[in-house]
Design an enzyme around this catalytic site. Structure first.
Site, PDB file in Angstrom:
ATOM      1  N   LYS A  35      -7.000   0.783  -7.717  1.00 33.13           N
ATOM      2  CA  LYS A  35      -5.884   1.591  -7.244  1.00 33.13           C
ATOM      3  C   LYS A  35      -6.366   3.031  -7.031  1.00 33.13           C
ATOM      4  O   LYS A  35      -7.176   3.557  -7.786  1.00 33.13           O
ATOM      5  CB  LYS A  35      -4.728   1.561  -8.247  1.00 33.13           C
ATOM      6  N   ARG A  82      -8.019   4.058  -4.326  1.00 33.46           N
ATOM      7  CA  ARG A  82      -9.329   4.107  -3.657  1.00 33.46           C
ATOM      8  C   ARG A  82      -9.420   5.346  -2.770  1.00 33.46           C
ATOM      9  O   ARG A  82      -8.453   5.741  -2.129  1.00 33.46           O
ATOM     10  CB  ARG A  82      -9.529   2.874  -2.773  1.00 33.46           C
ATOM     11  N   LYS A 111       0.807  -1.222   0.000  1.00 33.51           N
ATOM     12  CA  LYS A 111       0.000   0.000   0.000  1.00 33.51           C
ATOM     13  C   LYS A 111       0.844   1.276   0.000  1.00 33.51           C
ATOM     14  O   LYS A 111       0.413   2.319   0.498  1.00 33.51           O
ATOM     15  CB  LYS A 111      -0.975   0.025   1.183  1.00 33.51           C
ATOM     16  N   ARG A 168       5.596   5.092   2.307  1.00 31.70           N
ATOM     17  CA  ARG A 168       4.758   6.285   2.417  1.00 31.70           C
ATOM     18  C   ARG A 168       4.672   6.696   3.878  1.00 31.70           C
ATOM     19  O   ARG A 168       5.036   5.944   4.782  1.00 31.70           O
ATOM     20  CB  ARG A 168       3.347   6.020   1.881  1.00 31.70           C
TER      21      ARG A 168
END
EC number: 2.8.2.23
Length: 266
Positions: free
Chosen positions: A227, A229, A18, A101
């Site tokens: 992808k 979302r 993710k 991230r």
């Protein structure tokens, strides 16, 4: 042309889940010297696949020619303890891409995907909010909640640095990849020893989706609907609490990899 042995000429996106691993793979496909596996291979992280041997792995990787690199991505590699040693046994000079991230953003994205999968499975169980799962009943952070524990990157990176030298691992900033793909991709081209070929002409911003899509000489392409979302709204006070919780963990990660990614602390 001579077809090269993929096991001696490859790079791997090892994670993180993710954080944009699929987007990164698709973007690197823009480079003519890159050959990429179509699916997540799950060779090094699954004992049943690993037991089938390197020939099984080779058959699931694309052929490459002289001057090309092969690339696969399997996000669970990063968090699976056995993987670093297994990859080194295959190719000790492999180049590794680790995309990360901001940890709270990653955790919310992880929760969003898990919730979507539960809805697809038509489960009758009531879906709990991110806030309910991320915090204990007394308001403390639920550090055992997997989307949060996977965001504590320093607990996993040390295994890799026990096996590979730091200069074999490139930290890719997934937040910046979304905001300015070219900057991150040019760093990757240099890291992999590729001729600079990817530029701003390869991207256009899709206002409907809210992120950059890809453009090559023949077609335009956006990532599929699953992808990007839309994340649920999370209570800003919970986000702030989680960022404070992660601040020490983030600093430990910065210290280990020698880079400060500048993630917010509250």
């Amino acid at each position: 042309m001579e077809v090269l042995n993929v096991l001696n000429n490859n790079a791997i996106i090892i994670g993180v889940r993710k954080c944009g691993t699929r987007a990164l793979l698709e973007m690197l496909c823009l480079h003519p010297a890159m050959q990429t596996a179509a699916r997540e291979v799950h060779f090094f992280d699954r004992d049943d696949n690993y037991g089938k041997g390197l020939d099984w792995y080779r058959k699931r990787m694309p052929h490459s020619f002289r001057g090309q690199l092969t690339l696969e991505k399997t996000p669970s590699y990063f968090v699976t303890p056995e993987v670093p040693e297994r990859i080194r046994a295959m190719n000790s000079s492999v180049k590794l891409l680790l995309i990360v991230r901001e940890p709270v953003t990653r955790a919310i994205s992880d929760y969003t995907q898990l919730r979507s999968h539960a809805a697809t499975a038509a489960s009758n169980a009531p879906q709990r909010s991110f806030e309910e799962l991320a915090l204990n009943s007394d308001g403390t952070v639920n550090s055992s909640y997997r989307p949060l524990s996977l965001s504590i990157y320093h607990t996993f990176i040390h295994r890799w640095l026990e096996v590979f030298s730091r200069n074999q691992i490139l930290i890719v900033n997934g937040d910046r990849l979304i905001e300015d793909p070219v900057d991150q991709l040019q760093r990757i081209e240099q890291f992999l020893g590729l001729e600079p070929r990817i530029g701003r002409h390869n991207f256009y911003f899709n206002n409907t989706k809210g992120f950059y899509c890809l453009r090559n000489d023949t077609a335009d392409k956006c990532l599929r609907e699953t992808k990007g979302r839309r994340h649920p709204r999370v209570d800003p006070l919970v986000v702030s609490k989680l960022r404070k919780y992660f601040s020490e963990h983030n600093q430990r990660f910065y210290d280990i990899v020698g880079e400060d990614l500048g993630w917010p602390e509250e």
